[in-house]
Design a protein around this motif. Structure first.
Motif, PDB file in Angstrom:
ATOM      1  N   ALA A 346       0.827  -1.221   0.000  1.00 16.76           N
ATOM      2  CA  ALA A 346       0.000   0.000   0.000  1.00 16.76           C
ATOM      3  C   ALA A 346       0.853   1.260   0.000  1.00 16.76           C
ATOM      4  O   ALA A 346       0.390   2.332  -0.391  1.00 16.76           O
ATOM      5  CB  ALA A 346      -0.930  -0.013   1.207  1.00 16.76           C
ATOM      6  N   MET A 347       2.116   1.135   0.427  1.00 15.83           N
ATOM      7  CA  MET A 347       3.036   2.283   0.412  1.00 15.83           C
ATOM      8  C   MET A 347       3.977   2.229  -0.799  1.00 15.83           C
ATOM      9  O   MET A 347       4.974   2.941  -0.850  1.00 15.83           O
ATOM     10  CB  MET A 347       3.855   2.307   1.712  1.00 15.83           C
ATOM     11  CG  MET A 347       3.054   2.613   2.950  1.00 15.83           C
ATOM     12  SD  MET A 347       4.070   2.804   4.456  1.00 15.83           S
ATOM     13  CE  MET A 347       4.560   1.098   4.753  1.00 15.83           C
ATOM     14  N   ASP A 348       3.664   1.347  -1.765  1.00 18.28           N
ATOM     15  CA  ASP A 348       4.491   1.177  -2.962  1.00 18.28           C
ATOM     16  C   ASP A 348       5.891   0.657  -2.631  1.00 18.28           C
ATOM     17  O   ASP A 348       6.869   1.002  -3.308  1.00 18.28           O
ATOM     18  CB  ASP A 348       4.610   2.489  -3.763  1.00 18.28           C
ATOM     19  CG  ASP A 348       3.374   2.750  -4.611  1.00 18.28           C
ATOM     20  OD1 ASP A 348       2.669   1.775  -4.938  1.00 18.28           O
ATOM     21  OD2 ASP A 348       3.106   3.914  -4.930  1.00 18.28           O
ATOM     22  N   ILE A 349       5.989  -0.167  -1.598  1.00 19.44           N
ATOM     23  CA  ILE A 349       7.237  -0.836  -1.244  1.00 19.44           C
ATOM     24  C   ILE A 349       7.064  -2.320  -1.567  1.00 19.44           C
ATOM     25  O   ILE A 349       6.028  -2.910  -1.228  1.00 19.44           O
ATOM     26  CB  ILE A 349       7.573  -0.657   0.251  1.00 19.44           C
ATOM     27  CG1 ILE A 349       7.699   0.832   0.598  1.00 19.44           C
ATOM     28  CG2 ILE A 349       8.865  -1.388   0.613  1.00 19.44           C
ATOM     29  CD1 ILE A 349       7.789   1.110   2.093  1.00 19.44           C
ATOM     30  N   ASN A 350       8.039  -2.917  -2.203  1.00 20.14           N
ATOM     31  CA  ASN A 350       7.938  -4.320  -2.615  1.00 20.14           C
ATOM     32  C   ASN A 350       7.700  -5.220  -1.391  1.00 20.14           C
ATOM     33  O   ASN A 350       8.550  -5.302  -0.507  1.00 20.14           O
ATOM     34  CB  ASN A 350       9.235  -4.740  -3.322  1.00 20.14           C
ATOM     35  CG  ASN A 350       9.154  -6.156  -3.878  1.00 20.14           C
ATOM     36  OD1 ASN A 350       8.162  -6.869  -3.700  1.00 20.14           O
ATOM     37  ND2 ASN A 350      10.217  -6.575  -4.558  1.00 20.14           N
ATOM     38  N   PRO A 351       6.560  -5.918  -1.317  1.00 18.50           N
ATOM     39  CA  PRO A 351       6.283  -6.770  -0.153  1.00 18.50           C
ATOM     40  C   PRO A 351       7.253  -7.937  -0.011  1.00 18.50           C
ATOM     41  O   PRO A 351       7.404  -8.489   1.082  1.00 18.50           O
ATOM     42  CB  PRO A 351       4.846  -7.262  -0.403  1.00 18.50           C
ATOM     43  CG  PRO A 351       4.615  -7.090  -1.863  1.00 18.50           C
ATOM     44  CD  PRO A 351       5.433  -5.913  -2.274  1.00 18.50           C
TER      45      PRO A 351
END
Length: 402
Positions: A346-351
Motif C-alpha cells: 500500500a506504500m508502494d514498497i515491494n512486499p
C-alpha cells in the motif's frame, strides 16, 4: 559434508580401484541427524545397489567385500543396512577436530558471498510489561543465530528490538505499579482483573516505597508508567545480555507517535487510494493485496490501532535503506504476515522485501500435563529462571536444537 570430506573421497577412490566398472558412478549419500545417528550412522550410501545393477553381481557379495576391505583412520565401523545400503559410523574425535578447525577458520562452513545484502533482523520485541518468559528464549536464539550466520557471510546485519512502549498495555503497567505502590503506603485499593497482577510488579513497588516512602502518592500516573517501562525494559536487556544476545538497535514505538511518523505513513496509503472511511474509522484496504480482510488503522474515537504503528515502523525500516526486512515471530502471529506485506504494498514498497520467520511456541509440562501460563496474572516461568537453572550455553543449545 566437509566434516566427512576426506573419508568420502577415500571411499570413492577405493570403489573405483576395487570394482571393474566402465561407467562413472553416481554416489548418493544420506547424512543423518543426531536422532538417527545411533541407528543409521553418520551417513549412508547406496553404492552396493548401484554396483550390483551395473556389474550384474550379487549385492550381498558386494556389501561383504566393501565392509571387509575398506578402512580409514576416521571410520569406526560400516554396517550393512537392508538391501544395498551401507551405514558409516565415524569416530567421535572427528567432530572434535572439526570444531577446533572451525574456531580458527569459520569459512570452513560459511562461504563468503560477493552479493552483499543489508539485513534488518527484528526479533523478541516483547512488550516491556514484565520479564521475558521462557517462550521468548526460542525466538531470541533463532534471530541471534541467523544474524551471526549472515554476518559470517559478510552481509551487513542489524539486530533490532522493537520496544512496544506506547498504547494501552504500557498504560496498564503504569497503573498496576501505581496501585501496588499505594498498597505499600497503606492505602486500601481494589486491583482490577485487566491489570498486571504478577509478583514482579509488587516487588518493584516495594523498592519504590523503600526509597521514597509516601512521597510519590501525588505524582501523576504518567510518572509510574514511564518508570515501569524503563525498569522492565532494563530487566529485559539484562536477561538478553546473560543469554549472550546484544542488539544493535532498540527502536521505540513511542517515537513514531511523537514525531508524526504514523500520520506520514497513513498519508502515503491514502494518496495511493489504499484506505477508505467506514463508520467513522479509517480502514486499510489490505484485501487488495491478498489479506483475508481489511484492517482498521484508526478507530472512530481517533485512536490508532496496532497496525498503524506497524505501518509507520515498516516505512521507517525501508527509509533507513535496508534491502531485506526479517521478523521472527511466534506461530500465533501467523495472521500478521499478509497484513504486513499488504501494508508495504500500500506504500508502494515491494512486499517481497519482508520475510517473516514463524516458530512453534514453547510449552512446559508438569506431571505429563501442559502448564497454562499467563503474564498478566503473573503465573509464568521467566527466561532468566531457565538461564539461572541450566546456564546460558545449555539454554541456547536446547532452544536452537528443537
Amino acid at each position: 559434508m566437509k566434516i566427512f570430506e576426506n573419508l568420502i573421497k577415500s571411499f570413492e577412490e577405493y570403489i573405483s580401484n576395487s570394482f571393474d566398472s566402465q561407467t562413472k558412478l553416481k554416489f548418493i549419500y544420506n547424512f543423518n541427524t543426531n536422532e538417527k545417528r545411533s541407528s543409521f550412522g553418520d551417513f549412508s550410501s547406496n553404492i552396493p545397489m548401484i554396483l550390483s545393477n551395473q556389474l550384474k553381481q550379487n549385492v550381498q557379495q558386494i556389501t561383504e567385500k566393501i565392509t571387509n576391505e575398506f578402512s580409514h583412520k576416521n571410520l569406526l565401523k560400516i554396517e550393512i543396512a537392508g538391501s544395498g545400503f551401507l551405514n558409516f559410523f565415524v569416530k567421535e574425535e572427528v567432530y572434535t577436530r572439526y570444531l577446533n578447525v572451525i574456531k580458527l577458520d569459520k569459512t570452513m562452513i560459511f562461504e563468503k558471498t560477493n552479493h552483499k545484502i543489508n539485513f534488518n533482523i527484528e526479533f523478541v520485541s516483547a512488550n516491556p510489561t514484565g520479564p521475558l518468559h521462557f517462550g521468548h528464549g526460542r525466538g531470541a536464539i533463532i534471530g541471534d543465530t541467523l544474524s551471526k550466520i549472515l554476518k559470517l557471510k559478510e552481509h551487513k546485519t542489524t539486530k533490532e528490538f522493537y520496544i512496544n512502549d506506547a498504547g494501552k498495555q504500557i498504560q496498564n503497567l503504569g497503573q498496576s505499579l501505581f496501585l501496588r505502590y499505594q498498597e505499600q503506603c497503606g492505602v486500601n485499593i481494589e486491583f482490577p482483573d485487566n491489570l498486571y497482577a504478577g509478583e514482579y510488579v509488587t516487588e518493584e513497588a516495594k523498592k519504590i516505597h523503600k526509597d521514597f516512602k509516601d512521597m510519590l502518592l501525588t505524582r501523576p500516573l504518567e510518572w509510574f508508567t514511564n518508570f515501569a517501562g524503563k525498569v522492565f525494559l532494563q530487566n529485559i536487556k539484562n536477561t538478553l545480555s546473560e543469554y549472550g544476545i546484544k542488539f544493535d538497535n532498540w527502536f521505540s514505538e513511542k517515537t513514531l507517535h511523537q514525531n508524526s511518523k504514523i500520520e506520514e505513513a497513513i498519508e502515503i496509503i491514502k494518496s495511493n487510494k489504499c484506505a477508505y472511511e467506514k463508520d467513522g474509522c479509517l480502514v486499510l484496504e489490505s484485501t487488495k493485496f491478498g489479506d483475508d480482510k481489511d484492517r482498521v488503522i484508526k478507530k472512530s474515537n481517533g485512536e490508532y490501532t496496532y497496525i498503524a504503528a506497524d505501518i509507520a515502523y515498516l516505512k521507517n525500516k525501508n527509509d533507513r535503506g535496508f534491502d531485506k526486512l526479517v521478523i521472527v515471530l511466534g506461530h500465533d502471529h501467523h495472521g500478521y504476515v499478509q497484513r504486513l506485506k499488504a501494508a508495504l504494498a500500500a506504500m508502494d514498497i515491494n512486499p517481497d522485501k519482508l520475510d517473516v520467520i514463524l516458530y512453534q511456541l514453547v510449552t512446559i509440562k508438569n506431571a505429563g500435563k501442559i502448564e497454562r501460563f499467563s503474564k498478566r496474572s503473573g503465573n509464568f516461568i521467566t527466561l532468566q529462571d531457565v538461564i539461572d537453572t541450566v546456564g546460558k550455553d545449555a539454554s541456547r543449545f536446547f532452544y536452537l536444537n528443537k
